[in-house]
Motif scaffolding. Sequence first.
Motif, PDB file in Angstrom:
ATOM      1  N   VAL A   1      30.617  54.879  46.523  1.00 48.62           N
ATOM      2  CA  VAL A   1      29.583  54.000  45.971  1.00 48.62           C
ATOM      3  C   VAL A   1      28.279  54.184  46.748  1.00 48.62           C
ATOM      4  O   VAL A   1      27.200  54.315  46.162  1.00 48.62           O
ATOM      5  N   LEU A   2      28.371  54.207  48.071  1.00 53.27           N
ATOM      6  CA  LEU A   2      27.185  54.392  48.910  1.00 53.27           C
ATOM      7  C   LEU A   2      26.507  55.728  48.637  1.00 53.27           C
ATOM      8  O   LEU A   2      25.284  55.784  48.461  1.00 53.27           O
ATOM      9  N   LEU A   3      27.294  56.796  48.623  1.00 50.75           N
ATOM     10  CA  LEU A   3      26.712  58.120  48.382  1.00 50.75           C
ATOM     11  C   LEU A   3      26.062  58.188  47.007  1.00 50.75           C
ATOM     12  O   LEU A   3      24.976  58.759  46.852  1.00 50.75           O
ATOM     13  N   THR A   4      26.690  57.588  46.027  1.00 50.62           N
ATOM     14  CA  THR A   4      26.144  57.601  44.663  1.00 50.62           C
ATOM     15  C   THR A   4      24.822  56.839  44.597  1.00 50.62           C
ATOM     16  O   THR A   4      23.844  57.314  44.003  1.00 50.62           O
ATOM     17  N   THR A   5      24.777  55.666  45.219  1.00 44.00           N
ATOM     18  CA  THR A   5      23.552  54.852  45.154  1.00 44.00           C
ATOM     19  C   THR A   5      22.392  55.538  45.878  1.00 44.00           C
ATOM     20  O   THR A   5      21.266  55.560  45.360  1.00 44.00           O
ATOM     21  N   VAL A   6      22.648  56.107  47.073  1.00 47.81           N
ATOM     22  CA  VAL A   6      21.546  56.747  47.791  1.00 47.81           C
ATOM     23  C   VAL A   6      21.115  58.043  47.101  1.00 47.81           C
ATOM     24  O   VAL A   6      19.928  58.412  47.158  1.00 47.81           O
TER      25      VAL A   6
END
Length: 321
Positions: A37-42
């Motif tokens: 989720v973090l990698l996708t959002t950034v």
Amino acid sequence: MLVGMNWILLSIVSATLLGAYDAAKKWSVQGNAVPVVLLTTVSIGAVLYSPLVIWSTFWAETIPLDRLVVRSLSWKEHGLIAAKSVLVGASWTFAFSALKHLPLSIGAPIRATSPFWTILIAILFFGERPTPMQWLGIAVVLIGFWRFTLVGRREGIRFTRDRWVALMMAATLLGACSSIYDKWLLQRAGFDPVTMQAWFTIDLVPVMVPLALWWYRFDAPRGSLQDGGTAGEIGGRPAQPFRWRWSIALVSPLLILADWFYFVALSDPTALVSVVSVVRRSSVVIALGFGAKALSEANFRAKSLCVGVILLGVVLLTWNS
């Protein structure tokens, strides 16, 4: 058009977007793989900023507003921005992980105590001396936080023992350190807001890649990325698959817009930074309401009172600062 808008109105818009950002984060990480989720959002944030970076690099003179031009940086300056990305990346990792397990109406108010920790760090490490009003604000924030520990017990959350509360506290402390570093970058190192924000957003991607690769190598249930597989067991604990939700696509745009309105509000020569900061922190009210209505979280009235006390403390902390 934005320049002519009242800075208080701009601050309210920023707070509203920031509250929506908190809600989108909570919705995105529920029952989901936090590293992905973090990698996708950034990555979405980097994609949004990349066109502006390319435009500024090759055709900067055609950009209508100078405040939108992303400046070229030296390797040393890139290193300073990369340090901020690592700091914020760690803070976000802790915050997203904690928010996955904590009610939004508990997690968001903890984050709202950031001004308290910023001033405390300034006292301990930079020799700053608070005014009597700020000391009063520190006391009020502590009272509000103590009241939250009592409310949390009703939901089985013991602030002194719960590891997710500890992670959210760590995220808030790192966020406070980031705020101090931001001030240094903007006022001492000479970065302008859009340049700092654009490169920081892009640099966040490589910061988050190792965590996502670690998850894929050791924690990902086989088949979860391809066919929506269900969680399995790894080392006696549940392995969480990654599930795409449209709220994930909203996280970065909401934060970018919230920060943009915040910077524009502060650029007004008549703006009072103390008022802008307090209005921005009122985003916790939106998160509280979303948690109560959309997520059916308990103890709304008791938490509202605690939020009110914390916001009062934040007002006192930033008064005439």
